[in-house]
Motif scaffolding. Structure first.
Motif, PDB file in Angstrom:
ATOM      1  N   VAL A   1       4.933   0.069   2.498  1.00  0.00           N
ATOM      2  CA  VAL A   1       6.312  -0.220   2.358  1.00  0.00           C
ATOM      3  C   VAL A   1       7.121  -0.257   3.608  1.00  0.00           C
ATOM      4  N   SER A   2       7.981  -1.051   3.996  1.00  0.00           N
ATOM      5  CA  SER A   2       8.852  -0.869   5.162  1.00  0.00           C
ATOM      6  C   SER A   2       9.686   0.245   5.193  1.00  0.00           C
ATOM      7  N   GLN A   3       9.320   0.918   6.339  1.00  0.00           N
ATOM      8  CA  GLN A   3      10.348   2.206   6.724  1.00  0.00           C
ATOM      9  C   GLN A   3      11.700   1.820   6.747  1.00  0.00           C
ATOM     10  N   SER A   4      11.961   0.545   7.480  1.00  0.00           N
ATOM     11  CA  SER A   4      13.525   0.413   7.557  1.00  0.00           C
ATOM     12  C   SER A   4      14.091  -0.132   6.280  1.00  0.00           C
ATOM     13  N   LYS A   5      13.402  -0.596   5.143  1.00  0.00           N
ATOM     14  CA  LYS A   5      13.863  -0.868   3.859  1.00  0.00           C
ATOM     15  C   LYS A   5      14.094   0.469   3.283  1.00  0.00           C
ATOM     16  N   LEU A   6      13.119   1.412   3.237  1.00  0.00           N
ATOM     17  CA  LEU A   6      13.039   2.674   2.644  1.00  0.00           C
ATOM     18  C   LEU A   6      14.493   3.438   3.221  1.00  0.00           C
ATOM     19  N   PHE A   7      14.519   3.404   4.601  1.00  0.00           N
ATOM     20  CA  PHE A   7      15.606   4.100   5.104  1.00  0.00           C
ATOM     21  C   PHE A   7      17.009   3.697   4.508  1.00  0.00           C
ATOM     22  N   TYR A   8      17.029   2.207   4.549  1.00  0.00           N
ATOM     23  CA  TYR A   8      18.336   1.885   4.229  1.00  0.00           C
ATOM     24  C   TYR A   8      18.772   2.010   2.774  1.00  0.00           C
ATOM     25  N   LEU A   9      17.654   1.922   1.923  1.00  0.00           N
ATOM     26  CA  LEU A   9      17.863   2.248   0.253  1.00  0.00           C
ATOM     27  C   LEU A   9      18.122   3.726   0.370  1.00  0.00           C
ATOM     28  N   MET A  10      17.484   4.597   1.079  1.00  0.00           N
ATOM     29  CA  MET A  10      17.696   6.398   1.020  1.00  0.00           C
ATOM     30  C   MET A  10      19.014   6.555   1.403  1.00  0.00           C
ATOM     31  N   SER A  11      19.353   5.809   2.630  1.00  0.00           N
ATOM     32  CA  SER A  11      20.802   6.067   2.872  1.00  0.00           C
ATOM     33  C   SER A  11      21.830   5.556   2.045  1.00  0.00           C
ATOM     34  N   ARG A  12      21.577   4.694   1.136  1.00  0.00           N
ATOM     35  CA  ARG A  12      22.480   4.467  -0.100  1.00  0.00           C
ATOM     36  C   ARG A  12      22.127   5.259  -1.258  1.00  0.00           C
ATOM     37  N   GLY A  13      21.548   6.327  -1.223  1.00  0.00           N
ATOM     38  CA  GLY A  13      21.643   7.239  -2.320  1.00  0.00           C
ATOM     39  C   GLY A  13      20.244   7.443  -3.257  1.00  0.00           C
TER      40      GLY A  13
ATOM     41  N   LEU B   1       1.074  -1.207  -0.071  1.00  0.00           N
ATOM     42  CA  LEU B   1       0.036   0.083   0.090  1.00  0.00           C
ATOM     43  C   LEU B   1       0.873   1.243  -0.250  1.00  0.00           C
ATOM     44  N   LEU B   2       0.701   2.024  -1.171  1.00  0.00           N
ATOM     45  CA  LEU B   2       1.573   3.157  -1.027  1.00  0.00           C
ATOM     46  C   LEU B   2       0.831   4.573  -0.709  1.00  0.00           C
ATOM     47  N   SER B   3      -0.444   4.466  -0.163  1.00  0.00           N
ATOM     48  CA  SER B   3      -1.347   5.608   0.051  1.00  0.00           C
ATOM     49  C   SER B   3      -2.071   5.181   1.168  1.00  0.00           C
ATOM     50  N   ASP B   4      -2.721   6.218   1.960  1.00  0.00           N
ATOM     51  CA  ASP B   4      -3.451   5.943   3.003  1.00  0.00           C
ATOM     52  C   ASP B   4      -4.994   6.206   2.494  1.00  0.00           C
ATOM     53  N   ASN B   5      -5.367   6.242   1.223  1.00  0.00           N
ATOM     54  CA  ASN B   5      -6.663   6.284   0.703  1.00  0.00           C
ATOM     55  C   ASN B   5      -6.940   5.124  -0.257  1.00  0.00           C
ATOM     56  N   VAL B   6      -5.989   4.148  -0.158  1.00  0.00           N
ATOM     57  CA  VAL B   6      -6.465   3.049  -1.024  1.00  0.00           C
ATOM     58  C   VAL B   6      -7.464   1.971  -0.293  1.00  0.00           C
ATOM     59  N   ILE B   7      -8.100   1.006  -0.876  1.00  0.00           N
ATOM     60  CA  ILE B   7      -8.817   0.121  -0.302  1.00  0.00           C
ATOM     61  C   ILE B   7      -8.394  -1.331  -0.967  1.00  0.00           C
ATOM     62  N   SER B   8      -8.044  -2.265  -0.140  1.00  0.00           N
ATOM     63  CA  SER B   8      -7.477  -3.430  -0.340  1.00  0.00           C
ATOM     64  C   SER B   8      -8.446  -4.654   0.462  1.00  0.00           C
ATOM     65  N   ARG B   9      -9.162  -5.363  -0.230  1.00  0.00           N
ATOM     66  CA  ARG B   9      -9.817  -6.550   0.350  1.00  0.00           C
ATOM     67  C   ARG B   9      -9.301  -7.989  -0.104  1.00  0.00           C
ATOM     68  N   SER B  10      -9.163  -8.636   0.714  1.00  0.00           N
ATOM     69  CA  SER B  10      -8.798  -9.900   0.198  1.00  0.00           C
ATOM     70  C   SER B  10      -9.369 -10.958   0.925  1.00  0.00           C
ATOM     71  N   LEU B  11      -9.724 -12.304   0.170  1.00  0.00           N
ATOM     72  CA  LEU B  11     -10.543 -13.303   0.684  1.00  0.00           C
ATOM     73  C   LEU B  11      -9.821 -14.541   0.084  1.00  0.00           C
ATOM     74  N   PRO B  12      -8.782 -15.168   1.121  1.00  0.00           N
ATOM     75  CA  PRO B  12      -8.128 -16.589   0.382  1.00  0.00           C
ATOM     76  C   PRO B  12      -9.229 -17.496   1.250  1.00  0.00           C
ATOM     77  N   GLU B  13      -9.476 -18.410   0.542  1.00  0.00           N
ATOM     78  CA  GLU B  13     -10.395 -19.483   1.154  1.00  0.00           C
ATOM     79  C   GLU B  13      -9.927 -20.864   0.635  1.00  0.00           C
ATOM     80  N   LEU B  14     -10.161 -21.949   1.639  1.00  0.00           N
ATOM     81  CA  LEU B  14      -9.822 -23.428   1.355  1.00  0.00           C
ATOM     82  C   LEU B  14     -11.242 -23.848   1.732  1.00  0.00           C
ATOM     83  N   LEU B  15     -11.809 -24.799   0.647  1.00  0.00           N
ATOM     84  CA  LEU B  15     -12.897 -25.642   1.064  1.00  0.00           C
ATOM     85  C   LEU B  15     -12.253 -27.005   1.146  1.00  0.00           C
TER      86      LEU B  15
END
Length: 345
Positions: A293-305, A262-276
């Motif tokens: 997006v993982s903030q730790s991953k973003l921080f790591y990549l942005m710290s690399r330029g 999810l890249l925005s606070d305004n998106v809607i994501s619905r999921s139904l995984p189901e096993l019968l």
């Protein structure tokens, strides 16, 4: 006109808002459909005609004209180079196409069907597929949607898979304002396997609605779903993945996983995984991962330029790469990557 589409075969509570989707659609009038550009180095005969009659679908739409493609991979024939169908939409261009595909015994082939918009006008595309995989056949069918963000795209797939056969669908669903996909897969003989790989990318006000119903009807059959997605801006996504173990499917395997960034606070994501489960001796697993997006991953990549957008793209490409790599054409892989790169901002 309002249409209720992609109805769930086994309904759940209405509070989850996943039983179906209601859309206000204006179905265009269809004229003559233009030709595909076809790359077919195998010399396999492909019969194409235009039908002036109605066509129905598991999505729930009935349309009054279509282009029919009949493709048979002959018995004991193994085709190395992919068979590629390309259809480029021009201004106000529309298409309804119906692919009848048969893999005869001991055959194999890769098929790629790619759709592009050449303008910014709205296009309407509806694809129906009827597929039969006979004994000991192997096939992969890759559907690639590169339409613009004002278009409509529908995929309706039905397949029947016989003994010791193996079919993979790669649905690369990237373009279009409204996108629905539907698969009904039946593993009707022992040791057959069906794999569905799906990439979806939502931006702006895109509506994405996926409904997959896969059945294990016989012993030692395997159904697999792998979905990777990303949503931004005000896009909406509903994902339904149902694997049904029918009584008599002992030793069967069903495994589905969906991952959505999810890249925005305004998106809607619905999921139904189901096993019968109507059979005891089976192995079933499902899982959904949805989050920012993982903030730790973003921080790591942005710290690399990397700047923030480039870092997000790198993370999304990392998730998508395993499915993109299954497209049996390096040139088309690069085209898909370029399309994604331009859409993520």
């Amino acid at each position: 006109m309002k249409y209720t589409l992609n109805k769930l075969k086994t309904k759940t509570t209405n509070n989850f808002k996943v039983n179906d989707i209601t859309l206000d659609l204006e179905i265009p009038k269809f004229n003559n459909f233009k030709d595909y550009v076809i790359t077919n180095n195998s010399n396999i005969k492909i019969a194409i005609s235009q039908k002036e009659e109605s066509i129905t679908s598991s999505i729930g739409l009935t349309l009054d004209k279509y282009k029919e493609v009949n493709l048979v991979i002959p018995k004991n024939i193994k085709i190395e180079a992919p068979i590629i169908f390309e259809y480029d939409f021009n201004d106000n261009d529309n298409l309804v196409d119906y692919f009848n595909i048969i893999y005869e015994e001991n055959s194999s082939a890769n098929i790629i069907i790619i759709y592009r918009s050449l303008s910014e006008s709205s296009n309407f595309h509806f694809y129906k597929e009827n597929l039969i995989n006979k004994a000991n056949s192997f096939g992969s069918i890759t559907l690639i949607n590169l339409l613009n963000d004002s278009s409509y795209n529908f995929y309706s797939i039905e397949n029947e898979t016989l003994k010791d056969s193996n079919i993979t669908h790669n649905i690369i669903d990237l373009g279009g304002r409204v996108r629905l996909s539907n698969m009904i897969s039946n593993l009707v003989e022992a040791k057959s396997k069906n794999t569905l790989n799906n990439i979806y990318l939502g931006v702006k006000d895109n509506i994405i609605d996926n409904n997959y119903y896969l059945t294990n009807k016989c012993p030692n059959t395997t159904n697999i779903i792998r979905a990777e997605g990303s949503l931004d801006d005000n896009s909406h996504k509903t994902f339904r993945g149902i694997i049904d173990f029918i009584k008599g499917s002992s030793g069967a395997v069903g495994d589905e996983k969906e991952n959505c960034i999810l890249l925005s606070d305004n998106v809607i994501s619905r999921s139904l995984p189901e096993l019968l489960c109507g059979e005891e001796d089976v192995v079933g697993a499902h899982g959904v991962s949805t989050g920012k997006v993982s903030q730790s991953k973003l921080f790591y990549l942005m710290s690399r330029g990397f700047d923030e957008v480039a870092a997000k793209k790198l993370i999304i490409f990392a998730n998508f790469s395993s499915i993109i790599s299954k497209i049996p054409s390096n040139d088309i892989q690069e085209e898909v990557k370029n399309f994604i790169d331009k859409k993520i901002k």
